[in-house]
Enzyme design. Structure first.
Site, PDB file in Angstrom:
ATOM      1  N   SER A 272       0.863  -1.270  -0.031  1.00 56.60           N
ATOM      2  CA  SER A 272       0.302  -0.158  -0.008  1.00 56.60           C
ATOM      3  C   SER A 272       0.828   1.420  -0.075  1.00 56.60           C
ATOM      4  O   SER A 272       1.704   1.266  -0.943  1.00 56.60           O
ATOM      5  CB  SER A 272      -0.888   0.226   1.157  1.00 56.60           C
ATOM      6  OG  SER A 272      -1.992   0.969   1.174  1.00 56.60           O
TER       7      SER A 272
ATOM      8  N   ASP B   2      -8.386  -3.562  -6.717  1.00 54.63           N
ATOM      9  CA  ASP B   2      -7.691  -3.503  -5.303  1.00 54.63           C
ATOM     10  C   ASP B   2      -8.652  -2.541  -4.556  1.00 54.63           C
ATOM     11  O   ASP B   2      -9.332  -1.697  -4.972  1.00 54.63           O
ATOM     12  CB  ASP B   2      -6.501  -2.481  -5.771  1.00 54.63           C
ATOM     13  CG  ASP B   2      -5.723  -2.184  -4.352  1.00 54.63           C
ATOM     14  OD1 ASP B   2      -6.464  -1.942  -3.279  1.00 54.63           O
ATOM     15  OD2 ASP B   2      -4.795  -2.120  -4.552  1.00 54.63           O
TER      16      ASP B   2
ATOM     17  N   HIS C   7      -6.444  -6.374  -0.776  1.00 61.40           N
ATOM     18  CA  HIS C   7      -5.458  -5.188  -0.563  1.00 61.40           C
ATOM     19  C   HIS C   7      -4.542  -5.847   0.211  1.00 61.40           C
ATOM     20  O   HIS C   7      -4.832  -6.201   1.112  1.00 61.40           O
ATOM     21  CB  HIS C   7      -6.251  -3.950  -0.105  1.00 61.40           C
ATOM     22  CG  HIS C   7      -5.407  -2.680   0.066  1.00 61.40           C
ATOM     23  ND1 HIS C   7      -4.746  -2.186  -1.131  1.00 61.40           N
ATOM     24  CD2 HIS C   7      -4.802  -2.165   0.863  1.00 61.40           C
ATOM     25  CE1 HIS C   7      -4.234  -0.984  -0.830  1.00 61.40           C
ATOM     26  NE2 HIS C   7      -4.049  -0.925   0.559  1.00 61.40           N
TER      27      HIS C   7
END
Ligand SMILES: *[C@@H]1O[C@H](CO)[C@@H](O)[C@H](O)[C@H]1NC(C)=O
Ligand SMILES: *[C@@H]1O[C@H](CO)[C@@H](O)[C@H](O)[C@H]1NC(C)=O
Ligand SMILES: *[C@@H]1O[C@H](CO)[C@@H](O)[C@H](O)[C@H]1NC(C)=O
Length: 439
Positions: free
Chosen positions: A214, A310, A377
């Protein structure tokens, strides 16, 4: 009117012997239950915190607990978290054939784009080491168990904690000098971390991999070549970004929400200085924070792991909450299973945009990718990395695909067929999570 009910019980009727007997039994049962619950939680939390005793309490993806180390050298260089506390990392020593190899994993956690949002981070582990766990579990790509992490299990491993709100790329020049107590030292944190790890043995690495998830995946794009440059010339050095391929895409209303958000982050924390300078010179600096721009000029071999849908990107780039005032997307943006046919069409459009943004990189001979069609994610630092329940493409886990690429066993550029074709996906569902809905 609640009083009437109470009085009906306590005043109007005298208690007989049988009532007293029932009450005594009831109270005894309640006390016993409370004691059992207390005992259970004491044992349970102990076994989790101390990681001793019965393995029956261990979650299925359990990894080792690794202690937090505060970066003492940061005092001298002023490389502070947003609140002025010292940054930290978790280090687990490598062994056997992995003892000169290093894997760094940069933690994620979004960004802050305003004084208010940075201030509120100061009360969390994403802005202050005062709130960081004293130990964290290492699983997935950080696991020491060869069955969960076949290629990197015995490497030296470091989890870099994220407490600056700007992907390790902010600069103190943009701090306010007026009493607003916020430190924008992210680039300094990156440098201080590297210095510390180099002195712990990274400077003699034979093989190394910089990874992150991320916002940590974005930091991996930003710092990959610098990481490479600081290691020995003859070392094998590569980078892997997980769920860090954020797209410069408009939202469902056509607004450039993500672009505007990053513009604020850049402006607030002076991030442009850490981006590729030739890019910053050629176009509006904010464009240069998007991985599709960065990847064009990264010289170090790179692997991109990213779900085509995502879940963070769907929630924040395609359907930011403010762009759905009527709430048509309130379930779908949190769970792909709850999308109707029109919404799925929009999501397929997002996947198309992802593949388009990767098309140039696909021709990169040293590159690799694993673009699965799951709604998730951050997959590499969890059991999704390599387990019987992992999402697979062509029957390969992420660990196998990344290993094939890192060790040049075979080309590894995997793109999944569109949703819902892949039965190995464990699609996330945040609709029941109050926390996620509030973010
Ligand atoms: C400091 O300056 C910033 C930017 O001009 C402003 O938003 C902030 O409110 C100021 N803080 C104080 C304490 O004056
Ligand atoms: C988003 O777009 C709509 C319609 O194009 C516009 O009315 C609105 O002001 C925009 N919102 C933001 C936050 O830019
Ligand atoms: C998938 O891979 C596993 C080993 O990872 C193997 O046992 C299995 O037979 C493979 N399945 C197919 C359909 O190839």
């Amino acid at each position: 009117m609640a009083n009437t009910g109470f009085c009906a019980f306590c005043c109007r009727r005298k208690w007989v012997k049988r009532d007293w007997a029932i009450a005594t039994v009831a109270i005894t049962v309640i006390i016993a239950a409370v004691i059992i619950v207390i005992l259970f939680f004491t044992v349970f939390s102990d076994s989790r915190n101390r990681k001793t005793s019965s393995p029956t309490f261990a979650p299925p993806s359990a990894g080792d607990f690794v202690p937090l180390t505060l970066l003492q050298s940061a005092k001298a260089t002023g490389a502070f978290c947003l609140d002025g506390s010292l940054p930290g990392y978790h280090f687990q020593k490598g062994f056997g054939s992995g003892s000169s190899n290093w894997l760094l994993h940069i933690e994620g956690g979004g960004w802050c784009n305003s004084i208010e949002s940075c201030n509120s981070r100061k009360g969390t582990s994403l802005g202050s080491s005062n709130y960081m766990e004293h130990q964290v579990q290492f699983s997935g790509i950080l696991s020491q168990d060869p069955s969960q992490n076949p290629d990197f299990y015995n490497w030296n491993k470091v989890k870099l904690r994220y407490c600056d709100g700007a992907s390790f790329a902010g600069h103190p020049e943009s701090e306010f000098k007026n009493g607003t107590e916020l430190f924008f030292r992210s680039q300094l944190i990156w440098e201080a971390m590297m210095n510390e790890l180099l002195s712990l043995g990274l400077s003699k690495a034979k093989e190394a991999l910089l990874t992150g998830c991320s916002a940590g995946g974005l930091a991996t794009f930003i710092h990959c070549d610098d990481f490479r440059d600081q290691l020995p010339k003859d070392a094998t050095v590569k980078c892997l970004a997980d769920a860090g391929y954020f797209l410069d895409e408009p939202d469902i209303l056509g607004n450039r929400t993500m672009l505007a958000f990053y513009r604020d982050v850049l402006q607030l924390q002076g991030v442009a200085k850490s981006l590729q300078q030739d890019c910053v010179g050629r176009m509006e600096p904010v464009k240069c924070i998007f991985p599709q721009e960065i990847i064009k000029n990264v010289k170090t071999p790179f692997f991109v792991v990213n779900p085509a849908y995502d879940s963070w990107q769907i929630e924040n780039i395609l359907v930011p909450i403010g762009s759905d005032p009527q709430g048509y997307w309130s379930s779908c943006r949190l769970s792909i299973k709850k999308c109707d046919a029109t919404q799925i069409k929009r999501l397929q459009g997002y996947r198309d945009a992802m593949l388009k943004a990767l098309s140039m990189f696909q021709r990169n001979e040293e590159g690799g990718m694993f673009i699965n069609s799951c709604f998730s994610h951050c997959q590499t630092s969890y059991s999704a990395w390599h387990s019987p329940n992992s999402p697979r493409i062509n029957n390969k886990t992420m660990a196998e695909s990344v290993g094939d690429w890192y060790f040049n066993r075979k080309e590894s550029k995997l793109i999944d067929c569109p949703y819902p074709c892949n039965p190995t996906c464990n699609n996330d569902d945040y609709t029941s999570s109050v926390l996620s809905a509030a973010v």
